[in-house]
Design an enzyme around this catalytic site. Structure first.
Site, PDB file in Angstrom:
ATOM      1  CG  HIS A 224     -76.595 -20.875 -66.779  1.00 45.07           C
ATOM      2  ND1 HIS A 224     -76.822 -22.875 -65.981  1.00 45.07           N
ATOM      3  CD2 HIS A 224     -74.992 -21.556 -65.897  1.00 45.07           C
ATOM      4  CE1 HIS A 224     -75.868 -23.038 -65.406  1.00 45.07           C
ATOM      5  NE2 HIS A 224     -75.103 -22.342 -65.372  1.00 45.07           N
ATOM      6  CG  LEU A 225     -73.340 -16.366 -71.902  1.00 45.65           C
ATOM      7  CD1 LEU A 225     -72.662 -17.058 -71.471  1.00 45.65           C
ATOM      8  CD2 LEU A 225     -73.520 -15.441 -72.239  1.00 45.65           C
TER       9      LEU A 225
ATOM     10  CB  SER B 112     -73.522 -27.059 -60.377  1.00 45.12           C
ATOM     11  OG  SER B 112     -73.356 -26.015 -59.932  1.00 45.12           O
TER      12      SER B 112
ATOM     13  N   GLY C 245     -68.389 -28.967 -65.099  1.00 46.18           N
ATOM     14  CA  GLY C 245     -68.384 -27.839 -63.615  1.00 46.18           C
ATOM     15  C   GLY C 245     -70.174 -27.501 -64.064  1.00 46.18           C
TER      16      GLY C 245
HETATM   17  P1  AMP Z   1     -72.836 -23.768 -62.971  1.00 45.65           P
HETATM   18  O1  AMP Z   1     -71.397 -24.266 -62.114  1.00 45.65           O
HETATM   19  O2  AMP Z   1     -72.272 -23.782 -64.501  1.00 45.65           O
HETATM   20  O3  AMP Z   1     -74.040 -25.570 -63.371  1.00 45.65           O
HETATM   21  O4  AMP Z   1     -73.397 -22.743 -62.300  1.00 45.65           O
HETATM   22  C1  AMP Z   1     -74.291 -22.862 -61.781  1.00 45.65           C
HETATM   23  C2  AMP Z   1     -74.172 -21.423 -61.144  1.00 45.65           C
HETATM   24  O5  AMP Z   1     -74.988 -21.252 -60.267  1.00 45.65           O
HETATM   25  C3  AMP Z   1     -73.327 -21.113 -60.152  1.00 45.65           C
HETATM   26  O6  AMP Z   1     -72.091 -20.501 -60.134  1.00 45.65           O
HETATM   27  C4  AMP Z   1     -73.690 -21.644 -58.589  1.00 45.65           C
HETATM   28  O7  AMP Z   1     -73.141 -20.615 -57.811  1.00 45.65           O
HETATM   29  C5  AMP Z   1     -75.019 -20.181 -58.917  1.00 45.65           C
HETATM   30  N1  AMP Z   1     -75.817 -20.490 -58.274  1.00 45.65           N
HETATM   31  C6  AMP Z   1     -76.463 -21.741 -57.620  1.00 45.65           C
HETATM   32  N2  AMP Z   1     -77.469 -21.082 -56.658  1.00 45.65           N
HETATM   33  C7  AMP Z   1     -78.389 -19.885 -57.071  1.00 45.65           C
HETATM   34  C8  AMP Z   1     -78.762 -18.983 -56.909  1.00 45.65           C
HETATM   35  N3  AMP Z   1     -79.942 -19.233 -55.764  1.00 45.65           N
HETATM   36  N4  AMP Z   1     -78.895 -17.954 -57.251  1.00 45.65           N
HETATM   37  C9  AMP Z   1     -77.811 -16.973 -57.692  1.00 45.65           C
HETATM   38  N5  AMP Z   1     -77.243 -18.188 -58.423  1.00 45.65           N
HETATM   39  C10 AMP Z   1     -77.081 -19.410 -57.617  1.00 45.65           C
END
Ligand code: AMP
Ligand code: ZN
Length: 111
Positions: free
Chosen positions: A97-98, A92, A90
């Protein structure tokens, strides 16, 4: 490098910053999965948290410490910390990041 979270760290892309230090930036997730959904990231670029822990264990500890501090400052007694590593899990955004999630039940089975 074209990295969304590096741009949030340097202010090129706006975010709702919750807390920031020399080492980390914490900001609200743009698509919250819970009433509180904060991302805590190292200011320096790493692909994932395992890479942070491998290259700089103290920095990995600092990210977790900061998450606990933010939880406590927001009066959160119960919260989930989540780290997705790899696309199939998951992940993305490929800047470490945490996730700090709170404000709803994560108990399973629900109820
Ligand atoms: P992951 O899927 O663990 O890689 O988490 C990435 C997170 O980043 C997801 O929960 C997205 O909703 C969040 N995200 C993506 N773009 C942004 C943004 N511009 N500002 C804040 N959060 C974001
Ligand atoms: Zn980055």
């Amino acid at each position: 490098m074209d990295c969304l979270f590096c741009k949030i760290v340097d202010g090129t892309i706006p975010a709702k910053i919750v807390k920031k230090s020399e080492l980390f930036t914490a900001f609200n997730d743009i698509t919250p999965q819970a009433p509180t959904h904060i991302l805590i990231i190292p200011n320096k670029h790493f692909t994932n948290m395992a890479e942070v822990a491998n290259s700089d264990p103290a920095l990995a500890g600092e990210i977790f410490r900061a998450a606990g501090e933010i939880a406590s400052e927001n009066g959160l007694e119960s919260y989930r910390m989540n780290v997705n590593t790899g696309a199939a899990a998951g992940q993305s955004v490929f800047h470490a990041h945490l996730h700090l999630l709170a404000g709803r039940s994560f108990a399973w089975p629900p109820g």
